[in-house]
Design a protein around this motif. Structure first.
Motif, short mmCIF file in Angstrom:
data_model
loop_
_atom_site.label_atom_id
_atom_site.label_comp_id
_atom_site.label_asym_id
_atom_site.label_seq_id
_atom_site.Cartn_x
_atom_site.Cartn_y
_atom_site.Cartn_z
N ASN A 169 9.03 1.72 7.86
CA ASN A 169 10.08 2.29 8.41
C ASN A 169 10.73 3.00 7.69
N ALA A 170 11.67 3.65 7.78
CA ALA A 170 12.43 4.30 6.53
C ALA A 170 12.87 3.28 5.22
N GLU A 171 14.26 2.59 6.36
CA GLU A 171 15.13 1.27 5.59
C GLU A 171 13.97 0.52 4.29
N GLN A 172 12.75 -0.11 5.19
CA GLN A 172 12.08 -0.84 3.65
C GLN A 172 11.99 0.51 2.65
N VAL A 173 10.85 1.93 2.62
CA VAL A 173 10.92 2.62 1.53
C VAL A 173 12.18 3.15 0.86
N ILE A 174 13.25 3.07 1.43
CA ILE A 174 14.85 3.52 0.71
C ILE A 174 14.83 1.86 -0.83
N ALA A 175 14.48 0.84 0.32
CA ALA A 175 14.99 -0.56 -0.25
C ALA A 175 13.81 -0.73 -0.96
N TRP A 176 12.84 -0.18 -1.56
CA TRP A 176 11.69 -0.21 -2.75
C TRP A 176 12.30 0.90 -3.66
N LEU A 177 12.33 2.06 -3.13
CA LEU A 177 13.41 3.35 -4.29
C LEU A 177 14.08 2.98 -4.59
N ARG A 178 15.14 2.03 -4.81
CA ARG A 178 16.16 1.48 -5.16
C ARG A 178 16.05 1.25 -6.64
N ILE B 56 0.83 -1.10 0.09
CA ILE B 56 0.12 -0.01 0.15
C ILE B 56 1.17 1.09 0.08
N ALA B 57 2.07 1.11 0.99
CA ALA B 57 2.79 2.86 0.94
C ALA B 57 3.34 2.09 -0.47
N ARG B 58 3.52 1.84 -0.79
CA ARG B 58 4.74 1.67 -2.32
C ARG B 58 3.19 1.84 -3.77
N GLY B 59 1.84 2.50 -3.11
CA GLY B 59 0.39 3.33 -4.24
C GLY B 59 0.42 1.84 -5.43
N LEU B 60 0.39 0.79 -4.54
CA LEU B 60 -0.08 -0.92 -5.48
C LEU B 60 -1.61 -0.87 -5.88
N THR B 61 -1.97 -1.02 -6.31
CA THR B 61 -3.38 -1.83 -6.77
C THR B 61 -4.02 -3.25 -5.75
N ALA B 62 -5.10 -3.57 -5.86
CA ALA B 62 -4.96 -4.51 -4.78
C ALA B 62 -4.40 -6.11 -6.43
N ALA B 63 -5.10 -5.55 -7.99
CA ALA B 63 -4.44 -6.13 -8.58
C ALA B 63 -3.20 -6.30 -8.70
N GLN B 64 -1.87 -5.43 -8.38
CA GLN B 64 -1.12 -5.56 -8.90
C GLN B 64 -0.31 -5.97 -7.40
N MET B 65 -1.23 -6.19 -6.32
CA MET B 65 -0.08 -6.35 -5.61
C MET B 65 -0.56 -8.37 -5.41
N VAL B 66 -1.37 -8.63 -5.97
CA VAL B 66 -2.03 -9.84 -6.04
C VAL B 66 -0.13 -10.46 -6.62
N THR B 67 -0.05 -9.93 -7.60
CA THR B 67 1.52 -10.18 -8.73
C THR B 67 3.23 -10.28 -7.77
N GLU B 68 2.50 -9.71 -6.48
CA GLU B 68 3.57 -9.59 -5.39
C GLU B 68 3.42 -10.63 -4.33
#
Length: 157
Positions: free
Chosen positions: A148-157, A96-108
């Protein structure tokens, strides 16, 4: 938490105010009204802020990146032990924090749940966190140290 790996982002005062209002759970029209500006003007400030915040497209992602990069003041932390979240809801928070839709979440996710199950779990998560919307959910998740910041930073890379 430090943000050693990501440069602190400086937002213009109005960009910051719009994002802080959204992070607090207000809608864009309410934020605009509170700031005594037009909704279109507030939308422009939000668009500029998102561009500065690593070019994210979704408001929940903008809130998460703003907290991680200290572009807006991080909320006070709450005791995570006071909140029980089922695993299936907890795993949705970073998505959710990445802004994914429910359909996009399924793939993850593994195993692959049905989209209607994801939608139900997102609604229940919002209720459990007493969040008004997805951007506010990010704030509440930050408060309870689920995000937390570490999680967010990890998906920014």
């Amino acid at each position: 938490m430090t943000t050693k790996h990501v440069t602190r982002i400086i937002l213009a005062p109005r960009e910051r105010q719009v994002l802080e209002g959204l992070a607090a759970g207000a809608s864009l029209p309410v934020v605009a009204n509170d700031l005594k500006i037009r909704e279109g003007t507030a939308a422009g400030y939000l668009k500029n802020a998102k561009r500065k915040l690593h070019g994210v497209n979704e408001t929940p992602a903008a809130v998460a990146v703003a907290y991680a990069t200290e572009a807006i003041v991080r909320p006070e932390l709450r005791d995570p032990e006071t909140l029980f979240l089922p695993r299936e809801q907890r795993v949705l928070v970073p998505l959710i924090a990445r802004g994914l839709t429910a359909a996009q979440m399924v793939t993850e996710l593994t195993p692959k749940p049905k989209v209607d199950i994801i939608r139900r779990d997102c609604r229940e998560l919002r209720v459990n966190l007493q969040a008004l919307n997805r951007a506010h959910l990010v704030t509440r998740a930050w408060e309870f140290q689920i995000l937390n910041a570490e999680q967010v930073i990890a998906w920014l890379r």
